[in-house]
Design a protein around this motif. Structure first.
Motif, PDB file in Angstrom:
ATOM      1  N   ALA A  70       0.844  -1.208   0.000  1.00 41.09           N
ATOM      2  CA  ALA A  70       0.000   0.000   0.000  1.00 41.09           C
ATOM      3  C   ALA A  70       0.878   1.256   0.000  1.00 41.09           C
ATOM      4  O   ALA A  70       2.005   1.250   0.494  1.00 41.09           O
ATOM      5  N   GLY A  71       0.352   2.296  -0.576  1.00 43.21           N
ATOM      6  CA  GLY A  71       1.080   3.561  -0.590  1.00 43.21           C
ATOM      7  C   GLY A  71       2.191   3.625  -1.605  1.00 43.21           C
ATOM      8  O   GLY A  71       3.177   4.346  -1.413  1.00 43.21           O
ATOM      9  N   GLY A  72       2.068   2.849  -2.659  1.00 47.65           N
ATOM     10  CA  GLY A  72       3.045   2.949  -3.742  1.00 47.65           C
ATOM     11  C   GLY A  72       4.114   1.887  -3.749  1.00 47.65           C
ATOM     12  O   GLY A  72       5.036   1.955  -4.580  1.00 47.65           O
TER      13      GLY A  72
END
Length: 430
Positions: free
Chosen positions: A26-28
């Motif tokens: 998550a988050g890139g």
């Protein structure tokens, strides 16, 4: 976090599919894989890497800010890649070289079992064909012959006749398995049903990770030569909760303790091949990585976050995370292999119909596939596809898997139609 997955088979496709769902990305965060395959490419960025070049692997991890390396196959573990990564401060899922001897040397494991009182078959280690023949005659038939080292699942002979055992000894010491056959183990034949049991450990905490039953022989009714595995299902109901508890207490936990006491703590997945004898579970052998094709059915049933579990193992904090959770459903996978396997497989056969095969909820994991110059999917190995499905029981999972197999167009391929046959018979009251 960025994750690097190493490997190219059906096991690694299943791991990539599950890791791609992890909250760690998550988050890139990105999932990278090397060398991968066309199926893995659906979930990960493929990167070119020589896993035998440890410095190159470390350099890639530094350049791409890899927070976790997951080593899929056994060879890099036995080669010590996990040691090199840990020395560079990189979190890695998989045991160090010394601990990977549990798979890399069958003799090492048998000796450890003898020292720790772990139930297993009686055995003798031999280093020459002459000694092997004498051991075979002492044991008598049936008897089991194993090349000591890594032989891609093909170095084991269950000999029902002395002549077959003698031929297996001759084959090993004639060099068929290369350095894996520098030594052999001659074992007592165990009566019972086989099952696979998995556990995760960080060297101290141990958590169960499900059961499965593999089908090693190439032909229907478990006939013909051994292969890397023609199919599997999970869970294996024959491995009851009571027997699982006994396996944990008498086999897995003593192994983890013995390894730690010997100064080679084991971190990763411990895959125990068990024989369920009249005297209780006995260890057949260990693998230092997820099984193939057992991993495929385990990943189909796993409902929790695989990435979180593997990272917790790598960071020696397995006891701080929620234990693995699995769906109540059964999963079954059918291996579609190339003609000629387990001998020389027919490579280059065109494959199509995978979208249709997955339309009913099945999942097709790529094991030995590649892209041709024209973009078509072709067979590039012996075991080519793992057609996997869930069901309320093994019978239903088997029917769904074969329904999906029927939609795959792979003229040069073949598969067994009876994966799960023992459990299907039990479910039918047979």
């Amino acid at each position: 976090m960025n994750i690097l997955l190493l490997g190219s088979g059906g096991r690694e496709h299943a791991l990539a599919w599950k890791l791609a769902q992890s909250a760690l990305l998550a988050g890139g965060g990105k999932l990278l894989a090397s060398p991968g395959n066309p199926g893995i490419a659906e979930h990960a960025e493929l990167v070119a890497l020589d896993v035998a070049d440890h410095a190159a692997v470390i350099a890639l991890c530094d350049a791409r800010r890899i927070g976790l390396v997951v080593i899929g196959p056994e060879a890099p573990l036995v080669d010590g890649l996990a040691d090199s990564l840990r020395s560079a401060g990189i979190a890695v899922f998989g045991p160090n070289q010394a601990a990977a001897q549990l798979e890399g040397s069958k003799g090492f494991t048998k000796d450890l079992c003898a020292r720790a009182g772990i139930p297993t078959a009686a055995y003798e280690r031999v280093t020459t064909a002459e000694a092997g023949l004498l051991a075979v005659r002492r044991f008598g038939a049936p008897v089991v012959i194993k090349a000591d080292g890594l032989a891609a699942g093909k170095g084991v002979t269950v000999a029902m006749q002395l002549a077959e055992a003698e031929a297996a000894i001759a084959e090993i010491f004639a060099g068929r398995f290369g350095s894996a056959g520098a030594e052999a183990v001659v074992e007592e034949f165990l009566e019972g049903e086989e099952a696979s049991f998995f556990a995760l450990t960080d060297g101290s905490t141990i958590v169960p990770f499900g059961s499965a039953q593999d089908h090693k022989r190439v032909g229907e009714g478990d006939t013909g030569p051994n292969t890397g595995g023609m199919g599997a299902y999970s869970p294996a109901p024959v491995l009851t909760p009571e027997l699982e508890g006994e396996a944990m207490t008498r086999i897995i936990a003593p192994t983890v303790k013995a390894m730690a006491d010997a100064g080679m703590p084991y971190s990763g997945v411990l895959y125990a091949g068990l024989m369920l004898t009249a005297a209780g579970p006995k260890l057949i052998e260990y693998n230092a990585r997820f099984g193939d094709p057992e991993c495929q059915v385990l990943m189909m049933r796993l409902t929790g976050d695989l990435g979180e579990l593997l990272l917790a193992c790598a960071e020696d904090r397995l006891g701080t995370v929620e234990p693995p959770r699995f769906a109540d459903e059964a999963a079954l996978t059918v291996v579609m292999a190339a003609a000629g396997y387990p001998g020389e497989p027919a490579k280059g056969g065109v494959i199509d119909g995978l979208t249709e095969a997955e339309s009913g909820g099945a999942k097709v994991f790529h094991a030995g596939t590649a892209r041709a110059a024209d973009g078509s999917l072709i067979a590039s190995g012996g075991r080519v596809l793992n057609v996997t499905a869930l069901g309320q029981n093994v019978t239903e999972a088997q029917a769904r898997a074969h329904s999906a197999v029927g939609r795959v167009r792979f003229p040069t391929g073949f598969c067994r139609g009876d994966i799960g046959w023992r459990e299907v018979a039990r479910e039918a009251g047979g």
